[in-house]
Scaffold this motif. Structure first.
Motif, PDB file in Angstrom:
ATOM      1  N   ILE A   1      31.899  32.605  45.349  1.00  0.00           N
ATOM      2  CA  ILE A   1      32.927  33.087  44.921  1.00  0.00           C
ATOM      3  C   ILE A   1      33.894  31.964  44.532  1.00  0.00           C
ATOM      4  O   ILE A   1      34.107  31.186  45.207  1.00  0.00           O
ATOM      5  CB  ILE A   1      33.447  34.042  46.065  1.00  0.00           C
ATOM      6  CG1 ILE A   1      32.864  35.396  46.311  1.00  0.00           C
ATOM      7  CG2 ILE A   1      34.980  34.401  45.989  1.00  0.00           C
ATOM      8  CD1 ILE A   1      33.298  36.203  47.346  1.00  0.00           C
ATOM      9  N   VAL A   2      34.666  32.314  43.453  1.00  0.00           N
ATOM     10  CA  VAL A   2      35.613  31.411  42.750  1.00  0.00           C
ATOM     11  C   VAL A   2      37.006  32.185  42.979  1.00  0.00           C
ATOM     12  O   VAL A   2      38.036  31.360  43.053  1.00  0.00           O
ATOM     13  CB  VAL A   2      35.658  31.114  41.432  1.00  0.00           C
ATOM     14  CG1 VAL A   2      36.771  30.329  40.780  1.00  0.00           C
ATOM     15  CG2 VAL A   2      34.363  30.084  41.172  1.00  0.00           C
ATOM     16  N   GLY A   3      36.942  33.667  42.918  1.00  0.00           N
ATOM     17  CA  GLY A   3      38.155  34.609  43.278  1.00  0.00           C
ATOM     18  C   GLY A   3      37.721  35.690  43.172  1.00  0.00           C
ATOM     19  O   GLY A   3      36.765  36.205  42.826  1.00  0.00           O
ATOM     20  N   LEU A   4      38.612  36.627  43.761  1.00  0.00           N
ATOM     21  CA  LEU A   4      38.546  38.076  43.903  1.00  0.00           C
ATOM     22  C   LEU A   4      39.885  38.727  43.456  1.00  0.00           C
ATOM     23  O   LEU A   4      40.988  38.281  43.398  1.00  0.00           O
ATOM     24  CB  LEU A   4      38.634  38.408  45.623  1.00  0.00           C
ATOM     25  CG  LEU A   4      37.269  38.116  46.261  1.00  0.00           C
ATOM     26  CD1 LEU A   4      37.710  37.922  47.783  1.00  0.00           C
ATOM     27  CD2 LEU A   4      36.017  38.755  46.158  1.00  0.00           C
ATOM     28  N   SER A   5      39.407  39.918  42.764  1.00  0.00           N
ATOM     29  CA  SER A   5      40.494  40.799  42.082  1.00  0.00           C
ATOM     30  C   SER A   5      40.407  42.002  42.796  1.00  0.00           C
ATOM     31  O   SER A   5      39.441  42.626  43.001  1.00  0.00           O
ATOM     32  CB  SER A   5      40.569  40.659  40.686  1.00  0.00           C
ATOM     33  OG  SER A   5      39.237  41.292  40.094  1.00  0.00           O
ATOM     34  N   PHE A   6      41.589  42.722  42.700  1.00  0.00           N
ATOM     35  CA  PHE A   6      41.649  44.119  43.149  1.00  0.00           C
ATOM     36  C   PHE A   6      42.620  45.029  42.372  1.00  0.00           C
ATOM     37  O   PHE A   6      43.659  44.482  41.693  1.00  0.00           O
ATOM     38  CB  PHE A   6      42.185  44.083  44.623  1.00  0.00           C
ATOM     39  CG  PHE A   6      41.459  43.265  45.755  1.00  0.00           C
ATOM     40  CD1 PHE A   6      40.366  43.555  46.236  1.00  0.00           C
ATOM     41  CD2 PHE A   6      42.224  42.129  45.857  1.00  0.00           C
ATOM     42  CE1 PHE A   6      39.577  42.687  47.085  1.00  0.00           C
ATOM     43  CE2 PHE A   6      41.335  40.923  46.711  1.00  0.00           C
ATOM     44  CZ  PHE A   6      40.173  41.378  47.512  1.00  0.00           C
ATOM     45  N   SER A   7      42.159  46.309  42.228  1.00  0.00           N
ATOM     46  CA  SER A   7      43.324  47.201  41.832  1.00  0.00           C
ATOM     47  C   SER A   7      43.342  48.519  42.603  1.00  0.00           C
ATOM     48  O   SER A   7      42.078  48.976  43.037  1.00  0.00           O
ATOM     49  CB  SER A   7      43.056  47.257  40.458  1.00  0.00           C
ATOM     50  OG  SER A   7      44.082  48.344  39.879  1.00  0.00           O
ATOM     51  N   VAL A   8      44.311  49.230  42.956  1.00  0.00           N
ATOM     52  CA  VAL A   8      44.378  50.482  43.701  1.00  0.00           C
ATOM     53  C   VAL A   8      45.264  51.359  42.839  1.00  0.00           C
ATOM     54  O   VAL A   8      45.243  52.509  43.208  1.00  0.00           O
ATOM     55  CB  VAL A   8      44.937  50.169  45.123  1.00  0.00           C
ATOM     56  CG1 VAL A   8      44.099  49.282  45.905  1.00  0.00           C
ATOM     57  CG2 VAL A   8      46.530  49.977  45.108  1.00  0.00           C
ATOM     58  N   GLN A   9      45.804  51.024  41.813  1.00  0.00           N
ATOM     59  CA  GLN A   9      46.791  51.896  40.811  1.00  0.00           C
ATOM     60  C   GLN A   9      46.706  51.370  39.569  1.00  0.00           C
ATOM     61  O   GLN A   9      46.718  50.330  39.272  1.00  0.00           O
ATOM     62  CB  GLN A   9      48.162  51.940  41.392  1.00  0.00           C
ATOM     63  CG  GLN A   9      49.011  52.888  40.871  1.00  0.00           C
ATOM     64  CD  GLN A   9      50.367  52.915  41.661  1.00  0.00           C
ATOM     65  OE1 GLN A   9      50.634  52.675  42.758  1.00  0.00           O
ATOM     66  NE2 GLN A   9      51.712  53.106  40.780  1.00  0.00           N
ATOM     67  N   PRO A  10      46.680  52.391  38.568  1.00  0.00           N
ATOM     68  CA  PRO A  10      46.695  52.064  37.289  1.00  0.00           C
ATOM     69  C   PRO A  10      47.779  51.040  36.858  1.00  0.00           C
ATOM     70  O   PRO A  10      48.797  50.981  37.270  1.00  0.00           O
ATOM     71  CB  PRO A  10      46.802  53.305  36.480  1.00  0.00           C
ATOM     72  CG  PRO A  10      46.308  54.317  37.407  1.00  0.00           C
ATOM     73  CD  PRO A  10      46.620  53.925  38.789  1.00  0.00           C
ATOM     74  N   ASP A  11      47.325  50.225  36.028  1.00  0.00           N
ATOM     75  CA  ASP A  11      48.152  48.828  35.453  1.00  0.00           C
ATOM     76  C   ASP A  11      48.735  47.961  36.405  1.00  0.00           C
ATOM     77  O   ASP A  11      49.776  47.264  36.141  1.00  0.00           O
ATOM     78  CB  ASP A  11      49.308  49.613  34.722  1.00  0.00           C
ATOM     79  CG  ASP A  11      49.040  50.614  33.665  1.00  0.00           C
ATOM     80  OD1 ASP A  11      47.980  50.291  33.140  1.00  0.00           O
ATOM     81  OD2 ASP A  11      49.841  51.452  33.222  1.00  0.00           O
TER      82      ASP A  11
END
Length: 960
Positions: free
Chosen positions: A402-412
């Motif tokens: 892993i170099v990095g992690l991204s997350f999204s829980v809501q549009p935009d």
């Protein structure tokens, strides 16, 4: 998600693609005139695209394939070739001056297909709406209009680019005029023309006069091809000089030249492109080019056009104008309508008035401190569904870190947590191990629903760091695969197709080829934008696709099967299979010795050494020296020595048989015995293949690195490769294989009484078929008759014709046709099923498996006979292949569930075709022999019993 371009099959469109060219042009780029050979383009579009209709599956509705292909090509060209002035030129209806000179000009050309003719006017319309000037000048061919505009443009100091696949236009090329062919990347500048044809552009008219033009029915000098023409012009300098000294040319070619002297002036007149056509009525104010300025697309009118012709994906990409709102919430998302055929094979460039990313008020965070991390962790823990994505060091899931992690829980809204960016002056980042430790409880909590794009890859990456993710509820790649199997499933394609959105590409960040940098060296700020987009777009695509699946219960069931299969496949890939490297080494050595022996034997038969891989040398030895018959020729007229020819000649001659064996063993050695051990992970000595779920339209799995599906098992040498797939000490290998699965599915689908009876009674179905076809008692069926019946049974599943059956059995076509007729008389249910399935496919554009998987057939109503016939064969076979794929996935899922529930030591290690392969402790052999066949037979209730057979051995080969 895999650390690669979001959609490796396509380039990422740029917002500049559709921008109006009134924008100031950079000083370093000369003003450019772009001329498109529209007639060449539309034929290419027509033949390249499937038979699309405004109403899919309705052959009576308007054909749209050429229109869609033309849109794709014009969009791509506008992106690739920046231009100030442009025109798309088509041939007009009616005769031209060449018809007056030579009435036979183009006389042999087939008439334009009706389905293409009907699309000409809409193509003209849409090209105009896209901002191009469209020209079709009565009495003047498109080539002459192009020639006139090109020469005028060059005289005005413009750089002229002509986009066409027509080699005839090469005579126009000079220092200011270049021909490009965007279909194959070919560029014809002065050097390119000279290299391709052997003469410079200034001699192309002379060259074409000598060679003639078969397509336009313009005779040249008989028996004079490109090489002779180039040689003569090189020696004599011009056609006029050659004509003056024609008496010096010896042989048949010289006599043909002298016989053609009266024709050559006419021929030259026919092949010469006019560059002085009067075009003022169609392009006012020439030689100025202001009236050919490339315009901004008329998006409102384009949107109406796209809707009219069923290109709903293109219409959505245009949005609602400059103030378009973001994609609707899930509850507002409509399911695709029956006319949504517009985005089958390419995705649109963003419209000029589509909302760009900054206009969306995106909130993307880069998490560099613990306070921000804890805020996002709290949001993840509270979210009803969270999208997660990984950025890594490698495409190899088993080796990636892993170099990095991204997350999204809501549009935009999204966040990126950089963990391994190590370029000079990179900002301080949170420690990777501690971040992962704090995330681990949430990641491994099955009650916390998670979402991803290609989740199996991310699961492996996180497992490499000791985290076994639980709770993956959705995968946008698999949602697309189930809903729209015939379209691309990469995130970039999905976002553009369904949301009208695009973002940074992997190449934007890392470059290409040898200059590509690892993701760990990408600037954190740019990496964050890219990674946040991945998570945000994944969530948005899910909100678009999931309601469509919910509206289709059968497809939702298939999607749930795919999600469960992804879990099982992750386990299989993780387990891997132990490889016996010494066995492979010995096999490679033996294969190498046999390959050398075959070379020696081939030299002896030929009477000389030769290059076994050289078609030219093979042709000389086969046909000139040994007098073998020419079976077929290549597209260029050369005598073919391809595999099909070798197989035919091998029936009567020993040398082709030696070459076939040589090729087979060489491929086996290079692909498997030399490489398998190299693919094993050093840490465990096991090969961990990658199973691709979203590739085959039938639902079948494919595997790569290594490809386990293609190990050649019809030869003894190929089967021996499986000896190297072994078990750990104290363990054995077991193989559980469905028996005659597709024939059983045929019996279920057709409900033919005789076939149902044969399977229900446990009869040898091939013997039973032979008894029916040959009219004998089952016990009287000969080995040859059973072989014929087996070929018929499996041939009909794949839509084999009487010609194909005759070839397979080595009999006359009439005899094969008689066998098929007799088969259908005895099994009328099969014939009825085939007829009804073809009709259903034509009516709705797809067929279904027993469990509801949709298998689309874009060519089922194609005006192209071979394409349509291929689609009809696929319509018969796809439900059987697809149902078999569904069954093996159901078995895989069920077996894994039982292994987990009972805490067995048995592990699934491979899935190949209709077979599951296990590594198990010796003490569980009896359990497996009893349990696995029962589990596999019980996953579905068909009209015939399912049968799975088990074999056990020290290696994979012995398990068979």
């Amino acid at each position: 998600m895999q650390d690669e371009p979001r959609d490796t099959a396509e380039t990422s469109p740029t917002a500049e693609a559709a921008a109006p060219l009134a924008t100031p042009v950079p000083a370093e780029r000369p003003r450019t005139l772009l001329l498109v050979d529209g007639s060449s383009y539309l034929y290419r579009a027509f033949h390249a695209m499937p038979d699309l209709r405004a109403v899919p599956g309705d052959p009576a509705s308007a054909a749209t394939g050429a229109i869609r292909g033309m849109i794709n090509m014009m969009q791509s060209l506008r992106k690739e070739v920046p231009a100030d002035f442009a025109a798309c030129i088509f041939d007009a209806k009616g005769p031209t001056f060449r018809d007056d000179i030579y009435p036979e000009y183009k006389a042999q050309r087939a008439p334009m297909p009706d389905d293409l003719r009907s699309q000409i006017e809409p193509i003209h319309e849409v090209v105009r709406l896209m901002g191009w000037t469209v020209l079709d000048v009565p009495g003047v061919e498109a080539d002459d209009v192009i020639g006139t505009l090109a020469v005028l443009g060059a005289q005005q100091g413009l750089e002229v680019v002509v986009s066409s696949g027509d080699k005839d236009l090469s005579q126009l090329v000079n220092e200011r005029i270049t021909i490009i062919d965007t279909m194959n990347g070919k560029k014809r500048d002065v050097a390119g023309v000279t290299a391709e044809f052997g003469v410079p552009p200034s001699l192309m008219i002379d060259f074409q006069t000598l060679v003639g033009d078969v397509v336009d029915n313009v005779p040249g000098v008989p028996k004079v091809g490109p090489k002779t023409a180039a040689k003569w012009l090189g020696e004599y300098g011009s056609l006029d000089a050659l004509i003056a000294r024609a008496g010096e040319i010896k042989g048949v070619a010289g006599q043909n030249l002298r016989d053609s002297l009266a024709w050559l002036p006419t021929g030259r007149q026919l092949v010469t492109i006019k560059t002085d056509c009067a075009l003022d009525a169609w392009v006012p104010d020439l030689p100025g080019f202001d009236n050919l300025s490339l315009r901004a697309p008329a998006n409102d009118a384009l949107r109406d056009f796209y809707e009219q012709y069923g290109f709903k994906g293109l219409a959505r990409a245009l949005g609602g104008g400059a103030s378009s709102a973001p994609a609707p919430a899930p509850s507002a998302v409509p399911a695709p309508g029956p006319g949504d055929t517009g985005d089958l094979f390419a995705d649109p460039a963003p419209a000029a008035d589509a909302p760009t990313e900054p206009e969306r008020a995106l909130r993307y965070d880069t998490v560099l401190d613990w306070a921000s991390f804890e805020q996002w962790l709290a949001r993840l823990q509270a979210a009803p569904l969270a999208a997660i994505d990984t950025e890594t060091t490698s495409l190899d899931a088993m080796r990636a870190e892993i170099v990095g992690l991204s997350f999204s829980v809501q549009p935009d809204e999204a966040a990126y947590v950089p963990l391994g960016h190590d370029y000079p002056d990179a900002p301080a980042q949170l420690p990777r191990d501690e971040v992962l430790a704090r995330l681990k409880p949430w990641l491994e909590d099955a009650s916390r629903p998670k979402l991803g794009q290609h989740i199996k890859y991310d699961r492996h990456v996180l497992a490499n760091h000791g985290i076994e993710v639980q709770g993956y509820a959705h995968d946008t790649m698999l949602q697309s695969y189930v809903l729209e199997v015939h379209k691309p499933h990469g995130l970039a394609s999905l976002a553009e197709r369904h949301l009208g959105r695009s973002g940074l590409s992997y190449e934007d960040l890392c470059g290409k080829g040898v200059h590509q940098i690892p993701f760990s060296q990408v600037d954190v700020e740019r990496a964050s934008r890219y990674a946040c987009e991945d998570a945000d777009l994944t969530l948005a695509v899910h909100q678009w696709l999931w309601p469509q699946l919910q509206a289709e219960p059968k497809l939702q069931g298939i999607y749930q099967l795919e999600i469960a299969s992804s879990e099982a496949l992750y386990r299989i890939e993780r387990n891997g299979v132990l490889i016996d490297a010494p066995t492979l080494h010995q096999q490679s050595h033996e294969l190498g010795q046999r390959i050398l022996q075959l070379e020696t034997e081939a030299y002896e038969i030929a009477g000389q050494p030769f290059n076994l891989g050289s078609p030219k040398q093979l042709g000389e030895i086969f046909f000139d020296k040994l007098g073998m018959p020419v079976v077929k020729k290549t597209a260029t007229g050369a005598r073919s020595t391809d595999e099909e020819v070798l197989e035919k000649l091998a029936e009567d001659y020993p040398l082709p048989a030696k070459l076939l064996e040589h090729r087979s063993l060489s491929k086996l050695k290079s692909t498997y015995t030399d490489k398998l051990a190299q693919l094993a992970l050093p840490r465990d000595g096991r090969v961990h293949t990658h199973y691709a779920q979203a590739v085959a339209v039938t639902g079948r799995l494919s595997s790569n690195d290594p490809n386990l599906q293609n190990i050649p098992i019809r030869t003894a040498e190929g089967r021996r490769v499986r000896e190297a797939f072994v078990a750990a000490p104290g363990h054995v290998i077991a193989s559980a294989d469905y028996s005659q699965i597709e024939l059983r599915i045929m019996a279920h689908l057709s409900a033919d009484p005789a076939l149902l009876h044969a399977f229900r009674e446990g009869m040898d179905v091939h013997r039973a078929t032979a008894a029916e076809v040959f009219g004998v008692a089952p016990e009287q069926v000969s080995t040859e008759q059973r072989r014929y019946a087996k070929t018929i049974n499996f041939g009909l599943i794949y839509g084999m014709s009487s010609f194909g059956l005759a070839k397979s059995l080595g009999i006359e076509t009439k005899a094969a046709a008689a066998y098929i007729d007799r088969y259908f008389q005895r099994y009328p249910g099969v014939k009825q099923y085939m007829d009804e399935t073809r009709a259903q496919a034509k009516a709705q554009g797809y067929v279904e498996t027993v469990f509801g998987r949709r298998l689309y057939l874009p060519e089922i109503n194609s005006p192209n006979g071979p394409r349509r016939a291929g689609a009809e064969r696929a319509a018969i076979n796809a439900p059987m292949q697809g149902t078999a794929a569904d069954l093996i996935k159901m078995s895989m899922v069920k077996v894994q569930q039982v292994l987990d529930q009972e805490a067995r030591g048995t592990r699934m290690i491979m899935q190949v075709h209709d077979e599951l392969v296990f590594e198990l402790p010796e003490g569980e052999v009896d359990w497996l022999r009893q349990a696995i066949p029962a589990l596999m037979a019980g996953v579905a209730d068909l009209q015939v019993p399912l049968l799975a057979e088990v074999g056990v051995g020290a290696n994979w080969d012995q398990a068979h």
